[in-house]
Design a protein around this motif. Structure first.
Motif, PDB file in Angstrom:
ATOM      1  N   LEU A 244      -4.464  -1.174   5.481  1.00  0.00           N
ATOM      2  CA  LEU A 244      -5.835  -1.258   5.938  1.00  0.00           C
ATOM      3  C   LEU A 244      -6.508  -2.420   5.236  1.00  0.00           C
ATOM      4  O   LEU A 244      -6.085  -2.835   4.153  1.00  0.00           O
ATOM      5  CB  LEU A 244      -6.559   0.060   5.619  1.00  0.00           C
ATOM      6  CG  LEU A 244      -6.005   1.271   6.366  1.00  0.00           C
ATOM      7  CD1 LEU A 244      -6.661   2.526   5.864  1.00  0.00           C
ATOM      8  CD2 LEU A 244      -6.206   1.122   7.844  1.00  0.00           C
TER       9      LEU A 244
ATOM     10  N   THR B 260       8.434  14.527   2.953  1.00  0.00           N
ATOM     11  CA  THR B 260       8.353  13.784   4.225  1.00  0.00           C
ATOM     12  C   THR B 260       8.566  12.308   3.949  1.00  0.00           C
ATOM     13  O   THR B 260       9.160  11.602   4.757  1.00  0.00           O
ATOM     14  CB  THR B 260       6.998  13.998   4.914  1.00  0.00           C
ATOM     15  OG1 THR B 260       5.980  13.808   3.956  1.00  0.00           O
ATOM     16  CG2 THR B 260       6.914  15.363   5.540  1.00  0.00           C
TER      17      THR B 260
ATOM     18  N   SER C 125      -9.270   2.496   0.523  1.00  0.00           N
ATOM     19  CA  SER C 125      -9.143   3.626   1.440  1.00  0.00           C
ATOM     20  C   SER C 125      -7.914   4.449   1.077  1.00  0.00           C
ATOM     21  O   SER C 125      -6.915   3.917   0.618  1.00  0.00           O
ATOM     22  CB  SER C 125      -9.027   3.121   2.860  1.00  0.00           C
ATOM     23  OG  SER C 125      -8.014   2.158   2.909  1.00  0.00           O
ATOM     24  N   PRO C 126      -7.987   5.736   1.305  1.00  0.00           N
ATOM     25  CA  PRO C 126      -6.875   6.588   0.876  1.00  0.00           C
ATOM     26  C   PRO C 126      -5.634   6.352   1.727  1.00  0.00           C
ATOM     27  O   PRO C 126      -5.714   6.080   2.917  1.00  0.00           O
ATOM     28  CB  PRO C 126      -7.416   7.994   1.104  1.00  0.00           C
ATOM     29  CG  PRO C 126      -8.467   7.841   2.132  1.00  0.00           C
ATOM     30  CD  PRO C 126      -9.056   6.489   1.936  1.00  0.00           C
ATOM     31  N   ALA C 127      -4.490   6.465   1.097  1.00  0.00           N
ATOM     32  CA  ALA C 127      -3.246   6.250   1.810  1.00  0.00           C
ATOM     33  C   ALA C 127      -2.822   7.547   2.475  1.00  0.00           C
ATOM     34  O   ALA C 127      -3.135   8.630   2.019  1.00  0.00           O
ATOM     35  CB  ALA C 127      -2.168   5.815   0.826  1.00  0.00           C
ATOM     36  N   LEU C 128      -2.106   7.392   3.578  1.00  0.00           N
ATOM     37  CA  LEU C 128      -1.548   8.580   4.210  1.00  0.00           C
ATOM     38  C   LEU C 128      -0.390   9.080   3.357  1.00  0.00           C
ATOM     39  O   LEU C 128       0.412   8.277   2.876  1.00  0.00           O
ATOM     40  CB  LEU C 128      -1.053   8.249   5.615  1.00  0.00           C
ATOM     41  CG  LEU C 128      -2.123   8.160   6.698  1.00  0.00           C
ATOM     42  CD1 LEU C 128      -1.498   7.741   7.996  1.00  0.00           C
ATOM     43  CD2 LEU C 128      -2.819   9.491   6.872  1.00  0.00           C
ATOM     44  N   PRO C 129      -0.289  10.362   3.146  1.00  0.00           N
ATOM     45  CA  PRO C 129       0.735  10.868   2.234  1.00  0.00           C
ATOM     46  C   PRO C 129       2.152  10.618   2.733  1.00  0.00           C
ATOM     47  O   PRO C 129       3.050  10.393   1.949  1.00  0.00           O
ATOM     48  CB  PRO C 129       0.427  12.357   2.143  1.00  0.00           C
ATOM     49  CG  PRO C 129      -0.400  12.665   3.331  1.00  0.00           C
ATOM     50  CD  PRO C 129      -1.143  11.427   3.671  1.00  0.00           C
TER      51      PRO C 129
ATOM     52  N   ALA D 205       4.436  16.098   0.800  1.00  0.00           N
ATOM     53  CA  ALA D 205       4.277  14.672   1.087  1.00  0.00           C
ATOM     54  C   ALA D 205       5.490  13.904   0.615  1.00  0.00           C
ATOM     55  O   ALA D 205       6.024  13.034   1.306  1.00  0.00           O
ATOM     56  CB  ALA D 205       3.020  14.146   0.406  1.00  0.00           C
ATOM     57  N   ALA D 206       5.943  14.246  -0.605  1.00  0.00           N
ATOM     58  CA  ALA D 206       7.107  13.543  -1.147  1.00  0.00           C
ATOM     59  C   ALA D 206       8.320  13.775  -0.256  1.00  0.00           C
ATOM     60  O   ALA D 206       9.081  12.846   0.029  1.00  0.00           O
ATOM     61  CB  ALA D 206       7.378  14.041  -2.561  1.00  0.00           C
TER      62      ALA D 206
ATOM     63  N   ASP E  17      -8.531  -1.891   0.294  1.00  0.00           N
ATOM     64  CA  ASP E  17      -7.482  -1.215  -0.475  1.00  0.00           C
ATOM     65  C   ASP E  17      -7.967   0.116  -1.036  1.00  0.00           C
ATOM     66  O   ASP E  17      -7.185   0.926  -1.485  1.00  0.00           O
ATOM     67  CB  ASP E  17      -7.021  -2.132  -1.605  1.00  0.00           C
ATOM     68  CG  ASP E  17      -5.537  -1.963  -1.855  1.00  0.00           C
ATOM     69  OD1 ASP E  17      -5.038  -2.568  -2.785  1.00  0.00           O
ATOM     70  OD2 ASP E  17      -4.892  -1.201  -1.101  1.00  0.00           O
TER      71      ASP E  17
ATOM     72  N   ARG F   7       0.816  -1.196   0.000  1.00  0.00           N
ATOM     73  CA  ARG F   7       0.000   0.000   0.000  1.00  0.00           C
ATOM     74  C   ARG F   7       0.861   1.262   0.000  1.00  0.00           C
ATOM     75  O   ARG F   7       0.615   2.222  -0.714  1.00  0.00           O
ATOM     76  CB  ARG F   7      -0.913  -0.015   1.222  1.00  0.00           C
ATOM     77  CG  ARG F   7      -2.059   0.899   1.093  1.00  0.00           C
ATOM     78  CD  ARG F   7      -3.059   0.639   2.186  1.00  0.00           C
ATOM     79  NE  ARG F   7      -3.542   1.909   2.655  1.00  0.00           N
ATOM     80  CZ  ARG F   7      -3.003   2.571   3.652  1.00  0.00           C
ATOM     81  NH1 ARG F   7      -1.964   2.062   4.290  1.00  0.00           N
ATOM     82  NH2 ARG F   7      -3.499   3.715   4.003  1.00  0.00           N
TER      83      ARG F   7
ATOM     84  N   ARG G 147       2.423   1.673  -3.371  1.00  0.00           N
ATOM     85  CA  ARG G 147       1.503   2.167  -4.383  1.00  0.00           C
ATOM     86  C   ARG G 147       1.274   3.675  -4.232  1.00  0.00           C
ATOM     87  O   ARG G 147       1.306   4.423  -5.199  1.00  0.00           O
ATOM     88  CB  ARG G 147       0.170   1.424  -4.269  1.00  0.00           C
ATOM     89  CG  ARG G 147      -0.789   1.779  -5.374  1.00  0.00           C
ATOM     90  CD  ARG G 147      -1.975   0.881  -5.375  1.00  0.00           C
ATOM     91  NE  ARG G 147      -1.601  -0.511  -5.636  1.00  0.00           N
ATOM     92  CZ  ARG G 147      -2.339  -1.538  -5.307  1.00  0.00           C
ATOM     93  NH1 ARG G 147      -3.476  -1.346  -4.664  1.00  0.00           N
ATOM     94  NH2 ARG G 147      -1.967  -2.753  -5.600  1.00  0.00           N
ATOM     95  N   SER G 148       1.077   4.084  -2.974  1.00  0.00           N
ATOM     96  CA  SER G 148       0.780   5.506  -2.796  1.00  0.00           C
ATOM     97  C   SER G 148       1.983   6.357  -3.161  1.00  0.00           C
ATOM     98  O   SER G 148       1.858   7.405  -3.778  1.00  0.00           O
ATOM     99  CB  SER G 148       0.376   5.760  -1.345  1.00  0.00           C
ATOM    100  OG  SER G 148       1.445   5.446  -0.508  1.00  0.00           O
TER     101      SER G 148
END
Lengths: 347, 393, 188
Positions: free
Chosen positions: C173, A326, C178-182, A323-324, C176, A262, A265-266
């Motif tokens: 979570l 951090t 759900s938004p990810a924390l930045p 964000a990037a 999948d 996850r 991916r983000s």
């Protein structure tokens, strides 16, 4: 009363108790009920103290355990006070109930502290929660439960919870705010100037909404994004292939580093968007205008809309950069940890 | 520190108008000063955020005034904004040592108002878990009271048992402290397979270990020297103050709503209520310890009685108590927990008053502390068993 | 602290120094509510956090390195918590244990509850749960020890802290969508 007096060997029934009270106190006893297995006697405020005294001292009643005392909001009629008494010898319970004099503005109820010692704190609590004055009480102040400079009487129905006004219920539905048909009851926020954090929350929510809105606009214009749009994009421009959702290179790299799927991916998503910004930043804004079919002159409202979008875009860019950054910081600090472990092994 | 006022420097959270200056009494060369000593709100002797202001003449306490409200979380207001399912989650948090018994009272009150028949099996299981919860609660106080008197070991023994019981209850409910197992009309779910076997084994195990506490704490010379005859409470004062539970039983009054107003199926089994004689600290602790054995007896009886069948009833889509009011009380581990539930027919209660045992029991502290010495004050304070969340809600 | 707050220590010295600090955390338990019971459970024989070098016998805040705020913080209690925190000597660490201490938890709409202990004192590790299991506290302690190992004492005393850690925020979570924390899971 002689038939009652004759039966000292057993506990009185509710009817007999009421008859006894009426016999002694006359019209101070208003009514009684035994609904829901709870024997409640309504007493006029004038007979409140005498009724409690009688309940304790009369040997047939002998209510010796002071169970509790509470206030109830009685809407426009003011407030009720209920005293629950129990007799350890007969096993009977009685709830004396009276309506405070003075309405909602200055409710007053005589104190029972000289009858039952336990009434002391109970009355202080009722004062703290409802603002009911108990003349005869040794000292209702300072407030027993709430903080010393607390304003308002929390359990009155016109006391609204500031958090609930400022922040919507996080669950699916709001139990207290729906009527029988399930319609939302609109309630005017009566508490002005909610405390700081909630203002912050609201600002953040608005910001998030603005970002979402601008993203949707952009997706409509560019034709990039979800699967549904990818299937539909064949009808549109052939040269603009459906862009992948994330930067595969970054994703693979992160997965190889052992990050969770996850997170990878983000981060990869963020990397892709960053790349797109760096490569062809000007295609985004121009494309959407054409997509709208702009044969008319853009009106003032549309201009304002465009400006708003631009601002949202800029804000989002900034947020992503942050964000990037951090994210990189986190990477750096994460990498620090295994190094330290190595040292530990060497040591 | 700069943002704290001078008063808060003297003591955090002290109420306005409270002065901690020394009052000079006597005249000439015999002037002395009464001292005010504020214990708490964060002090090891008060197990929890409970504060007490002692007025002292030398070593002797001449007056005591508990200051409460440090754990006031506004339960009664929040309950008016939640429906009957959601209340359960809050209600088992006010007295965090007896979560199951707390939620039981709300469920019973709503069931009484809705005139709902609860299946037999659910009622027996409720009793079983309530008794386990009682033991869980008492073990905690056995450990903490011993710590207040200077013995740290009983805490470790008590938590060994507590972990075992929590493990058992967790297998059925999924929670260690807050079970949320009751629901209006029955239970969330039936007991898991093998629960009864484990429960029987654990009951036997704890029964075997109870004599350890008698030897370790109750029979200890130091313990007896510090508690026997310290802080006696006469029964009539206790009743007038509304004191219940082990603190009342210690005065010799066997008032226990499991016996005098049986709810659930307590009327069908033998419930033993251990009582003391003098109402002093020793008797209070003795009653607490003896209640563990009594609860184990009840648990064994429940094991024999537990019928088969469903554990919950079909509920209407929306649980709504009809208009009216009821008062229901149950025997919580620390005393009698009463609920005044008043409904206007809506989805949320109009008024839910919780009469908690600790609130009434703590009222006895000023009476008990008058005239005792400071070290005894700690012994008395610990022996009036209370949970701060239960006082303040 | 002598020179510690003046000069940055050489890396090996810093390593050994931090290693020593992280395994002798004298802990002051600010037990407020239900979570305090789980804290005690974590300190007794079944879970036993003393094996991690956390010593729960600090006699008061002045002897403590670590403050565990476990339970609901009310507005009435808040000045006392702030005062106790200020009594602790630097470097000091705070674990916010349980949902109430993190954000108000189930009392999010109460009129008398402070919505999170971080409104009055800085927090290093957030342990979520209502109440968290004792294992979660052990996890939080290990996370804090990692943080202590990484940090520079000079920076710490100067008031520059590392970002606080929220336990469980790194976990994927269940859904999948759900938004990810930045920031990759760490709370901002």
């Amino acid at each position: 009363m002689t038939d009652v007096l004759a039966r000292q060997d057993r506990a009185l029934t509710p009817e007999e108790t009421e008859a006894l009270l009426r016999d002694r106190l006359g019209d101070q006893i208003l009514s009684s009920s035994t609904d829901f297995a709870t024997f409640t006697v309504w007493v006029a405020p004038g007979g409140w103290h005498a009724a409690a005294q009688l309940c304790r001292d009369e040997s047939l009643l002998a209510y010796d355990l002071f169970d509790c005392l509470l206030g109830v909001d009685a809407r426009d009629d003011g407030f009720d006070v209920v005293a629950v008494l129990y007799s350890t010898s007969t096993g009977n319970r009685i709830c004396l109930r009276t309506r405070c004099e003075g309405g909602r503005d200055a409710p007053v109820c005589p104190s029972l502290t000289d009858v039952y010692r336990g009434a002391d704190w109970m009355e202080r609590e009722t004062y703290d929660m409802f603002g009911i004055d108990f003349p005869g009480h040794p000292g209702l102040e300072p407030r027993i439960l709430t903080v010393e400079n607390f304003e308002g009487w929390p359990l009155r129905k016109d006391f609204h919870l500031a958090s609930r006004v400022a922040k919507p219920w996080p669950g699916v539905n709001e139990p207290a705010e729906l009527d029988d048909e399930g319609n939302v009851i609109e309630r005017e926020p009566e508490v002005g100037g909610a405390p700081g954090p909630y203002d912050l929350d609201k600002a953040m929510a608005e910001q998030a909404r603005a970002v979402n809105a601008s993203e949707e606009d952009q997706e409509e214009g560019e034709g990039t994004g979800d699967d549904a749009q990818a299937s539909g994009s064949e009808q549109q421009d052939e040269d603009e292939a459906p862009a992948p959702e994330l930067d595969q290179e970054t994703y693979d790299k992160l997965i190889a580093e052992g990050k969770s799927e996850r997170i990878a991916r983000s981060k990869a998503k963020a990397a892709l968007i960053k790349k797109q910004r760096a490569g062809g930043g000007d295609t985004g804004g121009g494309g959407s205008d054409e997509g709208d079919g702009g044969d008319d002159q853009p009106s003032a409202a549309e201009k304002a809309e465009a400006r708003r979008k631009e601002q949202a875009e800029a804000r989002r860019k900034k947020a992503e950069e942050r964000a990037a950054e951090t994210g990189q910081d986190d990477d750096a600090s994460d990498e620090g940890a295994p190094g330290a472990d190595d040292e530990e092994e060497q040591a | 520190m700069s943002d704290l006022s001078t008063r808060e420097r003297v003591h955090p959270g002290s109420a306005p108008g409270e002065d901690f200056h020394l009052e000079i009494v006597g005249d000439g060369d015999f002037q002395t000063a009464d001292m005010k000593l504020s214990i708490g709100p964060a002090h090891p002797a008060t197990h929890g955020v409970f504060r007490i202001v002692l007025e002292m003449d030398g070593e002797r306490v001449t007056g005591a005034r508990p200051v409460i409200g440090y754990m006031h979380r506004g339960f009664e207001k929040l309950a008016e904004h939640r429906d009957y399912r959601q209340i359960k989650a809050l209600v088992n948090r006010h007295d965090w040592l007896s979560g199951f018994s707390n939620e039981l009272g709300v469920a019973l009150a709503v069931e009484r108002m809705m005139e709902m028949e609860v299946p037999d099996r659910a009622q027996w299981i409720r009793m079983l878990l309530a008794e386990w919860n009682r033991i869980l609660n008492h073990l905690m106080f056995i450990g903490s009271y011993a710590i207040e008197l200077g013995a740290i070991t009983p805490m470790f023994y008590a938590f060994r048992e507590r972990e075992d019981i929590q493990h058992l209850l967790e297998s059925a409910t999924g929670g260690r402290l807050h079970f949320t197992y009751n629901q209006v009309g029955g239970l969330k779910i039936d007991l898991p397979k093998g629960f009864l076997r484990q429960s029987t084994e654990l009951s036997a195990l704890i029964r075997k270990r109870v004599p350890d506490y008698h030897d370790l704490v109750l029979g200890n010379d130091i313990f007896q020297a510090r508690t026997v005859g310290v802080g006696p409470l006469p029964p009539e004062v206790a009743l007038s103050l509304g004191v219940t539970g082990p603190t009342l039983h210690a005065t010799g009054v066997p008032e226990d709503s499991r016996v005098t107003e049986p709810y659930l199926k307590y009327g069908e089994i033998d419930v033993d209520v251990p009582v003391g004689e003098n109402g002093d600290s020793f008797d209070r602790f003795y009653c607490l310890l003896a209640r563990i054995s009594a609860s184990l007896d009840i648990i064994d009886q429940i094991h024999d009685h537990l019928p088969a069948g469903p554990v919950n009833t079909k509920l209407p889509k929306m649980v709504k108590a009809p208009e009216g009011a009821t008062y229901l009380r149950t025997e919580n581990p620390l005393g009698q927990l009463g609920y005044w539930l008043e409904s206007d027919g809506g989805r949320t209660p109009w008024r839910l008053k919780m009469r908690t045992p600790s609130f009434s029991n703590v009222q006895a502290i000023p009476y008990l502390l008058e005239g005792v010495l400071v070290p005894d004050a700690i012994a008395v304070l610990g022996s009036v068993f209370f949970v701060v969340g239960d006082i303040d809600r | 602290m002598g020179v510690m707050d003046q000069v940055e220590l050489p890396k090996p010295v810093k390593y050994v120094f931090n290693w020593g600090r992280k395994y002798s955390l004298w802990c002051f338990n600010f037990g407020l509510a239900c979570c305090a019971i789980e804290f005690i459970a974590a300190s007794t024989s079944r879970h036993d956090f003393i094996r991690h070098g956390v010593i729960p016998f600090a006699h008061g805040p002045r002897q403590a390195d670590l403050l565990v705020v476990s339970g609901t913080l009310t507005d009435k209690m808040a000045p006392a918590v702030k005062r106790l925190y200020e009594e602790m000597p630097e470097p000091k660490y705070v674990i916010s244990f349980g949902s109430c201490a993190n954000c108000g938890g189930p009392y999010w709409d109460s009129y008398s509850v402070t919505k999170g202990v971080d409104q009055i004192i800085p927090v290093d590790v957030y342990v979520p749960g209502c109440p968290p299991r004792p294992e979660a506290l052990l996890d939080g302690i290990i996370a804090l020890q990692d943080m202590i190992q990484k940090e520079s004492l000079k920076e710490r005393i100067a008031g520059r802290r590392l970002d606080p850690i929220t336990l469980g925020a790194d976990e994927p979570l269940p859904s999948d969508s759900s938004p990810a924390l930045p920031s990759g899971g760490r709370a901002p």
